[in-house]
Design a protein around this motif. Structure first.
Motif, mmCIF file in Angstrom:
data_model
loop_
_atom_site.group_PDB
_atom_site.id
_atom_site.type_symbol
_atom_site.label_atom_id
_atom_site.label_comp_id
_atom_site.label_asym_id
_atom_site.label_seq_id
_atom_site.Cartn_x
_atom_site.Cartn_y
_atom_site.Cartn_z
ATOM 1 N N GLY A 92 0.821 -1.201 0.000
ATOM 2 C CA GLY A 92 0.000 0.000 0.000
ATOM 3 C C GLY A 92 0.852 1.246 0.000
ATOM 4 O O GLY A 92 2.075 1.184 -0.085
ATOM 5 N N PRO A 93 0.180 2.379 0.110
ATOM 6 C CA PRO A 93 0.898 3.648 0.036
ATOM 7 C C PRO A 93 1.725 3.920 1.288
ATOM 8 O O PRO A 93 1.423 3.425 2.367
ATOM 9 N N ASP A 94 2.757 4.718 1.093
ATOM 10 C CA ASP A 94 3.558 5.169 2.228
ATOM 11 C C ASP A 94 2.724 6.195 2.990
ATOM 12 O O ASP A 94 2.582 7.337 2.556
ATOM 13 N N ASP A 95 2.154 5.772 4.113
ATOM 14 C CA ASP A 95 1.246 6.634 4.878
ATOM 15 C C ASP A 95 1.931 7.316 6.059
ATOM 16 O O ASP A 95 1.305 8.081 6.782
ATOM 17 N N MET A 96 3.214 7.035 6.252
ATOM 18 C CA MET A 96 4.005 7.649 7.325
ATOM 19 C C MET A 96 3.349 7.419 8.686
ATOM 20 O O MET A 96 3.423 8.257 9.579
ATOM 21 N N ARG A 97 2.747 6.235 8.844
ATOM 22 C CA ARG A 97 2.089 5.875 10.099
ATOM 23 C C ARG A 97 2.726 4.621 10.674
ATOM 24 O O ARG A 97 3.296 3.806 9.951
ATOM 25 N N VAL A 98 2.587 4.434 11.972
ATOM 26 C CA VAL A 98 3.085 3.261 12.687
ATOM 27 C C VAL A 98 1.912 2.345 12.964
ATOM 28 O O VAL A 98 0.873 2.780 13.454
ATOM 29 N N SER A 99 2.072 1.070 12.657
ATOM 30 C CA SER A 99 1.049 0.067 12.928
ATOM 31 C C SER A 99 1.053 -0.279 14.412
ATOM 32 O O SER A 99 2.106 -0.272 15.056
ATOM 33 N N ASP A 100 -0.123 -0.631 14.928
ATOM 34 C CA ASP A 100 -0.209 -1.119 16.307
ATOM 35 C C ASP A 100 -0.680 -2.569 16.327
ATOM 36 O O ASP A 100 -1.242 -3.043 17.302
ATOM 37 N N PHE A 101 -0.387 -3.291 15.249
ATOM 38 C CA PHE A 101 -0.785 -4.683 15.094
ATOM 39 C C PHE A 101 -0.227 -5.541 16.235
ATOM 40 O O PHE A 101 0.930 -5.398 16.612
ATOM 41 N N MET A 102 -1.034 -6.413 16.771
ATOM 42 C CA MET A 102 -0.654 -7.329 17.847
ATOM 43 C C MET A 102 -0.235 -6.604 19.130
ATOM 44 O O MET A 102 0.489 -7.137 19.958
ATOM 45 N N GLY A 103 -0.643 -5.339 19.268
ATOM 46 C CA GLY A 103 -0.323 -4.602 20.478
ATOM 47 C C GLY A 103 1.079 -4.024 20.513
ATOM 48 O O GLY A 103 1.517 -3.509 21.535
ATOM 49 N N GLY A 104 1.780 -4.102 19.406
ATOM 50 C CA GLY A 104 3.127 -3.545 19.331
ATOM 51 C C GLY A 104 3.206 -2.488 18.256
ATOM 52 O O GLY A 104 2.195 -2.068 17.701
ATOM 53 N N SER A 105 4.404 -2.043 17.948
ATOM 54 C CA SER A 105 4.645 -1.042 16.911
ATOM 55 C C SER A 105 5.300 -1.703 15.719
ATOM 56 O O SER A 105 6.119 -2.619 15.884
ATOM 57 N N GLY A 106 4.968 -1.229 14.512
ATOM 58 C CA GLY A 106 5.581 -1.787 13.315
ATOM 59 C C GLY A 106 5.526 -0.839 12.142
ATOM 60 O O GLY A 106 4.597 -0.034 12.023
ATOM 61 N N ILE A 107 6.540 -0.913 11.277
ATOM 62 C CA ILE A 107 6.569 -0.151 10.027
ATOM 63 C C ILE A 107 7.265 -0.976 8.948
ATOM 64 O O ILE A 107 7.952 -1.962 9.240
ATOM 65 N N TYR A 108 7.102 -0.524 7.712
ATOM 66 C CA TYR A 108 7.757 -1.101 6.532
ATOM 67 C C TYR A 108 8.359 0.044 5.727
ATOM 68 O O TYR A 108 7.777 1.130 5.658
ATOM 69 N N TRP A 109 9.516 -0.207 5.096
ATOM 70 C CA TRP A 109 10.109 0.756 4.176
ATOM 71 C C TRP A 109 10.881 -0.007 3.113
ATOM 72 O O TRP A 109 11.125 -1.192 3.245
ATOM 73 N N ASN A 110 11.239 0.675 2.006
ATOM 74 C CA ASN A 110 11.851 -0.006 0.872
ATOM 75 C C ASN A 110 13.198 0.572 0.453
ATOM 76 O O ASN A 110 13.546 0.534 -0.721
#
Length: 127
Positions: A92-110
């Motif tokens: 998906g698009p680079d939304d400059m947001r941090v995921s809170d999946f599974m109660g933790g923090s996560g990001i992706y970059w290329n």
């Protein structure tokens, strides 16, 4: 004997620049010259990413680092300071947001070389 992944080769268009960038983002040591044709990034005491120049086509590889929340915050700050776009979802698009999946923090970059890098604080791959 316990099995550990010792190193893996990361194909690159510019191994030195790519190794340097990733090492700086992660806050880990690296070397412009390694054994043979590699520019190694020393991720931790047991894992090295060996960047290797190639002119061949290569697939986008996915690498995920599990870190503490404190390390996450420091690495994210370096990614932001470097002006690197990131996203909260695997695609998906680079939304400059941090995921809170599974109660933790996560990001992706290329960056570098288009490979997909992920950083998270809670693994969804392991209980």
């Amino acid at each position: 004997m316990t099995i550990h992944l010792d190193h893996t080769i990361v194909p690159s268009r510019h191994k030195v620049a790519s190794a340097k960038l990733l090492a700086e983002l992660l806050g880990v040591p690296w070397s412009a010259t390694g054994v043979g044709p590699f520019a190694p990034v020393f991720v931790n005491e047991g894992l090295t990413l060996d960047f290797k120049d190639t002119d061949e086509d290569f697939p986008v590889y996915h690498f995920c680092f599990r870190v503490s929340q404190q390390e996450f915050d420091a690495i994210l700050a370096r990614i932001q300071a470097a002006g690197i776009s990131y996203r909260s979802t695997v695609r998906g698009p680079d939304d400059m947001r941090v995921s809170d999946f599974m109660g933790g923090s996560g990001i992706y970059w290329n960056q570098p070389d288009g490979h997909q890098w992920e950083m998270l604080t809670v693994s969804y791959a392991r209980p």
